[in-house]
Motif scaffolding. Structure first.
Motif, PDB file in Angstrom:
ATOM      1  N   ARG A  48     -12.696 -26.653 -14.301  1.00  0.00           N
ATOM      2  CA  ARG A  48     -11.968 -27.689 -15.017  1.00  0.00           C
ATOM      3  C   ARG A  48     -11.563 -27.179 -16.396  1.00  0.00           C
ATOM      4  N   PHE A  49     -12.458 -26.428 -17.004  1.00  0.00           N
ATOM      5  CA  PHE A  49     -12.187 -25.863 -18.325  1.00  0.00           C
ATOM      6  C   PHE A  49     -10.989 -24.914 -18.260  1.00  0.00           C
ATOM      7  N   VAL A  50     -11.015 -24.047 -17.235  1.00  0.00           N
ATOM      8  CA  VAL A  50      -9.898 -23.109 -17.081  1.00  0.00           C
ATOM      9  C   VAL A  50      -8.603 -23.875 -16.834  1.00  0.00           C
ATOM     10  N   ASP A  51      -8.713 -24.918 -16.036  1.00  0.00           N
ATOM     11  CA  ASP A  51      -7.534 -25.737 -15.772  1.00  0.00           C
ATOM     12  C   ASP A  51      -6.983 -26.319 -17.082  1.00  0.00           C
ATOM     13  N   MET A  52      -7.909 -26.728 -17.963  1.00  0.00           N
ATOM     14  CA  MET A  52      -7.474 -27.282 -19.239  1.00  0.00           C
ATOM     15  C   MET A  52      -6.716 -26.231 -20.049  1.00  0.00           C
ATOM     16  N   LEU A  53      -7.248 -25.000 -20.012  1.00  0.00           N
ATOM     17  CA  LEU A  53      -6.595 -23.939 -20.785  1.00  0.00           C
ATOM     18  C   LEU A  53      -5.153 -23.721 -20.339  1.00  0.00           C
ATOM     19  N   THR A  54      -4.899 -23.882 -19.048  1.00  0.00           N
ATOM     20  CA  THR A  54      -3.525 -23.661 -18.593  1.00  0.00           C
ATOM     21  C   THR A  54      -2.616 -24.808 -19.024  1.00  0.00           C
ATOM     22  N   HIS A  55      -3.200 -25.925 -19.429  1.00  0.00           N
ATOM     23  CA  HIS A  55      -2.375 -27.055 -19.849  1.00  0.00           C
ATOM     24  C   HIS A  55      -2.266 -27.191 -21.356  1.00  0.00           C
ATOM     25  N   ILE A  56      -3.266 -26.666 -22.041  1.00  0.00           N
ATOM     26  CA  ILE A  56      -3.363 -27.011 -23.460  1.00  0.00           C
ATOM     27  C   ILE A  56      -2.286 -26.329 -24.297  1.00  0.00           C
ATOM     28  N   THR A  78       3.086 -28.216 -13.395  1.00  0.00           N
ATOM     29  CA  THR A  78       2.988 -29.651 -13.620  1.00  0.00           C
ATOM     30  C   THR A  78       2.854 -29.823 -15.117  1.00  0.00           C
ATOM     31  N   VAL A  79       3.650 -30.694 -15.648  1.00  0.00           N
ATOM     32  CA  VAL A  79       3.572 -30.830 -17.099  1.00  0.00           C
ATOM     33  C   VAL A  79       2.995 -32.171 -17.471  1.00  0.00           C
ATOM     34  N   GLY A  80       2.608 -32.258 -18.720  1.00  0.00           N
ATOM     35  CA  GLY A  80       1.983 -33.464 -19.197  1.00  0.00           C
ATOM     36  C   GLY A  80       0.525 -33.439 -18.836  1.00  0.00           C
ATOM     37  N   GLY A  81      -0.230 -34.176 -19.609  1.00  0.00           N
ATOM     38  CA  GLY A  81      -1.662 -34.213 -19.381  1.00  0.00           C
ATOM     39  C   GLY A  81      -2.328 -32.922 -19.794  1.00  0.00           C
ATOM     40  N   LEU A  82      -3.636 -32.937 -19.677  1.00  0.00           N
ATOM     41  CA  LEU A  82      -4.384 -31.738 -20.014  1.00  0.00           C
ATOM     42  C   LEU A  82      -5.031 -31.144 -18.771  1.00  0.00           C
ATOM     43  N   PHE A  83      -4.913 -31.879 -17.643  1.00  0.00           N
ATOM     44  CA  PHE A  83      -5.555 -31.398 -16.422  1.00  0.00           C
ATOM     45  C   PHE A  83      -4.623 -31.561 -15.241  1.00  0.00           C
ATOM     46  N   SER A  84      -4.824 -30.725 -14.231  1.00  0.00           N
ATOM     47  CA  SER A  84      -4.130 -30.934 -12.972  1.00  0.00           C
ATOM     48  C   SER A  84      -4.747 -32.158 -12.309  1.00  0.00           C
ATOM     49  N   PRO A  85      -3.982 -32.811 -11.427  1.00  0.00           N
ATOM     50  CA  PRO A  85      -4.479 -34.070 -10.839  1.00  0.00           C
ATOM     51  C   PRO A  85      -5.878 -33.949 -10.250  1.00  0.00           C
ATOM     52  N   GLU A  86      -6.155 -32.807  -9.595  1.00  0.00           N
ATOM     53  CA  GLU A  86      -7.457 -32.731  -8.910  1.00  0.00           C
ATOM     54  C   GLU A  86      -8.625 -32.671  -9.887  1.00  0.00           C
ATOM     55  N   TYR A  87      -8.332 -32.309 -11.130  1.00  0.00           N
ATOM     56  CA  TYR A  87      -9.428 -32.225 -12.096  1.00  0.00           C
ATOM     57  C   TYR A  87      -9.473 -33.429 -13.025  1.00  0.00           C
ATOM     58  N   MET A  88      -8.469 -34.289 -12.905  1.00  0.00           N
ATOM     59  CA  MET A  88      -8.311 -35.379 -13.852  1.00  0.00           C
ATOM     60  C   MET A  88      -9.610 -36.144 -14.056  1.00  0.00           C
ATOM     61  N   MET A  89     -10.239 -36.542 -12.937  1.00  0.00           N
ATOM     62  CA  MET A  89     -11.419 -37.380 -13.025  1.00  0.00           C
ATOM     63  C   MET A  89     -12.708 -36.596 -12.786  1.00  0.00           C
TER      64      MET A  89
END
Ligand SMILES: Nc1ncnc2c1ncn2[C@@H]1O[C@H](COP(=O)(O)OP(=O)(O)OP(=O)(O)O)[C@@H](O)[C@H]1O
Ligand code: SF4
Ligand SMILES: [Mg+2]
Lengths: 340, 328
Positions: free
Chosen positions: B187-195, B169-180
């Motif tokens: 969540r931090f690890v999820d951010m790393l995969t997006h950053i 999934t591209v865009g954003g810094l988080f996957s949908p489930e972590y967005m909010m």
């Protein structure tokens, strides 16, 4: 190689390939350095003194080409041709670190501005003499005392910008001595210093040379400076040695017109006040295109037809005094003519 | 050293005050206020404009008071309660909106900066030491390519590649489930995969320039007499280059690090919009446009603070690297 010599330079040629053309900085220089003795290399600015001495340690930039032989007798008696070594290889680095040390022309810029004196001097001690940091520091303090830096214990931790010009040159000398070198190259060690300091630094160098039995190459543009310090003088002009001989002989009986000019330009203390010091007319030609005949031809008042066409061959007068000048191809007769 | 730091921090206070005044004035410069934006919005959606409600809002937000009183109240809130005011548009306190976004901005910027250093340093050193070799020309070419590729273009290309070939999934810094979701390790690890996409996009922009600057600084240094003198001690090339010229070549470079940080925070706005990152840039842009004054003002203020912190950091680094400054 002559067993007396520690270093023999043969037909050394250094060229710089630049986009504007080729700079012929050194065009076939040969000289000997006898073990434990000192020799001088004298010539005007730009004649290739620094370049030819950089070659001995292979310190030239990558765009320089080097040919000829630089034979060096190592501690164990082996003879090595420095000119054939790999540019930044282990062998040449070992020679730099242990055998041939150099004092540079510009003490103000030859030390790193962001490292302490201690750091810069002890570097070689740690690297090549296997000292610990602490041992190296103590040795550095000793060396600083040896070269006459007051309060060495305190000043060792200072930075070069906290040192005066004279002290920096002393620190440079200590840095060279730290390596326990067998050959010391002093490239105009005093030109950047004011007159009162010059004498002090020179006598320090001479003292150290005697004390550690160093073989020394002293480079200068002022013949008067080296007179009492070296046994042999090589006079250099436009990348060539034009005359070589024992210091006394060169002073008493200079043969080459260039040497004669150099000697006349030494201000004499005995001279009358206001007496004009004669200097050689004209200036050193460009090193981009060097003449095929005598390098001094353009400025020489004795020049002849042949001088422009042909490189003068060496003429040996006496046992060790050699001159490169067409005036002497006929030996004695012509020599008298030049002196007339 | 400690005294120096304290002195610098104390010096920052009056400057911050001046900046807060200036930014407050600038925000008020365009005619009207957020209420005008609100009225326009209501009209656009066809709602009845309730003038009484507007008036009530004006009083509630003290928009009827003179500017200096508004400013004074805002400052009082910040200093006494850490309260940066209220965002009209989001209908929430500014401090609820701003911290996470600023934090993420700094995270993106810092990682982009580190990324560009890690790329630029070895290349610059290689290019300088091996000047005019094939490798040098190659990196110069690639560098100019990087320099002339617009950020958003690179962002689009990377998004395309990663969704087409890697199925991320591209865009954003988080996957949908972590967005909010609140912060957690996951969540931090999820951010790393997006950053990494914004990191590359924002980072490459500066890399080419950085390589040029560093290479040239280094070339200047390599020609200096102290380098020859150091070589004459018999040290190996690698050791020599790192100990002496690299350190000196860093000096002019470190002094630019300070203002690079806030520059990146505000500069990533375009990238952030393209990649829909929840960072400060887009929010600040929107706030400025809709005259959401406390939100915009707080951003400006914090950016100024970041600039000053950045400058302080680079000054401290300079002192570490260059003793000549220490003794002035
Ligand atoms: N790195 C270099 N690249 C190109 N040319 C050089 C370089 N170094 C020296 N030269 C040239 O080589 C010639 C000899 O220079 P060198 O520095 O050896 O003179 P020098 O006799 O030491 O003079 P000085 O008394 O001024 O120190 C000069 O023409 C100089 O311009
Ligand atoms: S060879 Fe000729 S030009 Fe050269 S120094 Fe001798 S006399 Fe002068
Ligand atoms: Mg020189």
């Amino acid at each position: 190689m002559n067993p007396k010599n520690i270093l023999e330079v043969r037909d050394l040629v250094v060229k710089f390939k630049l986009s504007e053309g080729i700079v012929h900085a050194v065009n076939g220089v040969s000289y000997d350095v006898p073990e434990g003795k000192s020799i001088g290399i004298v010539g005007e600015s730009g004649c290739g003194k620094t370049v030819s001495s950089y070659a001995l340690n292979r310190l030239l930039p990558p765009y320089a080409t080097l040919s000829g032989q630089i034979l060096f007798r190592q501690q164990d008696g082996n003879i090595i041709d420095i000119a054939k070594l790999k540019p930044e290889g282990r062998e040449i680095r070992a020679i730099r670190g242990r055998d041939i040390a150099m004092i540079f022309q510009e003490p103000m810029t030859s030390l790193s501005p962001v490292h302490t004196i201690c750091n810069q001097i002890s570097e070689a001690l740690i690297l090549f003499q296997g000292m610990t940091k602490k041992q190296a520091r103590n040795r550095t303090i000793e060396l600083l005392k040896l070269v006459g830096i007051p309060q060495a214990e305190r000043r060792v931790d200072e930075y070069p910008f906290q040192f005066s010009g004279g002290m920096r040159q002393r620190a440079m000398i200590a840095m060279a001595l730290a390596r326990n070198p067998r050959v010391l190259i002093a490239d105009e060690p005093t030109t950047a210093l004011d007159v009162t300091l010059q004498a002090q630094v020179l006598s320090l160098i001479q003292d150290l040379q005697n004390r550690f039995n160093l073989s020394m190459i002293l480079i200068t543009h002022a013949l008067g400076v080296v007179a009492h310090m070296v046994e042999t003088v090589n006079i250099m002009y436009l990348g060539r040695i034009v005359e070589t001989g024992p210091t006394m002989e060169i002073f008493e009986e200079p043969l080459h017109p260039y040497t004669q000019g150099l000697l006349q330009s030494i201000p004499k203390l005995t001279g009358r006040l206001g007496e004009r010091v004669s200097s050689i007319p004209g200036s050193v030609p460009s090193a981009y295109d060097i003449p095929k005949g005598c390098p001094f031809e353009a400025r020489c008042k004795h020049r002849m037809e042949i001088c422009r066409e042909e490189m003068p061959k060496p003429v040996t007068v006496g046992s060790e005094h050699t001159v490169y000048c067409h005036l002497y191809t006929g030996r004695e007769a012509a020599r008298d003519a030049a002196n007339a | 050293m400690l005294r120096y730091i304290v002195k610098r921090i104390v010096q920052m206070i009056p400057i911050l005050f001046m900046i807060s005044i200036i930014s407050f004035i600038i925000i008020q410069l365009p005619p009207g206020s957020y209420l005008n934006t609100l009225i326009a919005q209501m009209r656009a959606t066809g709602d009845e404009v309730d003038m009484e409600m507007i008036e009530a809002l004006r009083i509630r937000y003290s928009l009827d008071k003179p500017m200096h009183i508004q400013y004074f109240n805002w400052m009082k809130g910040i200093i006494t309660r850490g309260d940066f005011g209220f965002s009209f548009e989001w209908n929430r306190p500014v401090s609820h909106l701003i911290w996470e976004r600023l934090g993420l901005s700094v995270a993106v910027s810092v990682s982009a900066m580190l990324f560009s250093w890690i790329i630029a340093f070895p290349i610059a050193i290689y290019s300088a030491v091996r000047k005019h070799t094939l490798g040098d020309y190659f990196f110069t070419f690639v560098g100019f390519l990087g320099l002339s590729t617009p950020n958003f273009m690179l962002a689009l290309i990377l998004m395309f590649i990663s969704s087409k070939y890697f199925g991320f999934t591209v865009g954003g810094l988080f996957s949908p489930e972590y967005m909010m979701a609140p912060w957690s390790w996951a969540r931090f690890v999820d951010m790393l995969t997006h950053i990494w996409i914004p990191m590359i996009v924002v980072g490459t922009a500066g890399t080419a320039g950085l390589i040029r600057v560093l290479r040239n600084n280094l070339l200047d240094e390599l020609g200096k007499p102290y380098v020859v003198a150091a070589r004459s001690k018999g040290i190996s090339t690698v050791r020599l280059v790192f100990k002496y010229p690299v350190r000196l070549a860093l000096i002019p470079f470190i002094s630019t690090v300070g203002w690079q940080l806030p520059n990146m925070v505000s500069g990533e706005a375009v990238t952030a919009t393209v990649l829909s990152l929840p960072t400060a840039g887009p929010l600040m842009l929107a706030a400025l446009r809709s005259q959401d004054m406390y939100l915009a003002g707080s951003f400006l203020l914090l950016l100024a603070l970041l600039t000053m912190i950045g400058t302080l950091i680079s000054d401290l680094l300079l002192v570490l690297v260059d003793p000549r400054i220490r003794y002035e």
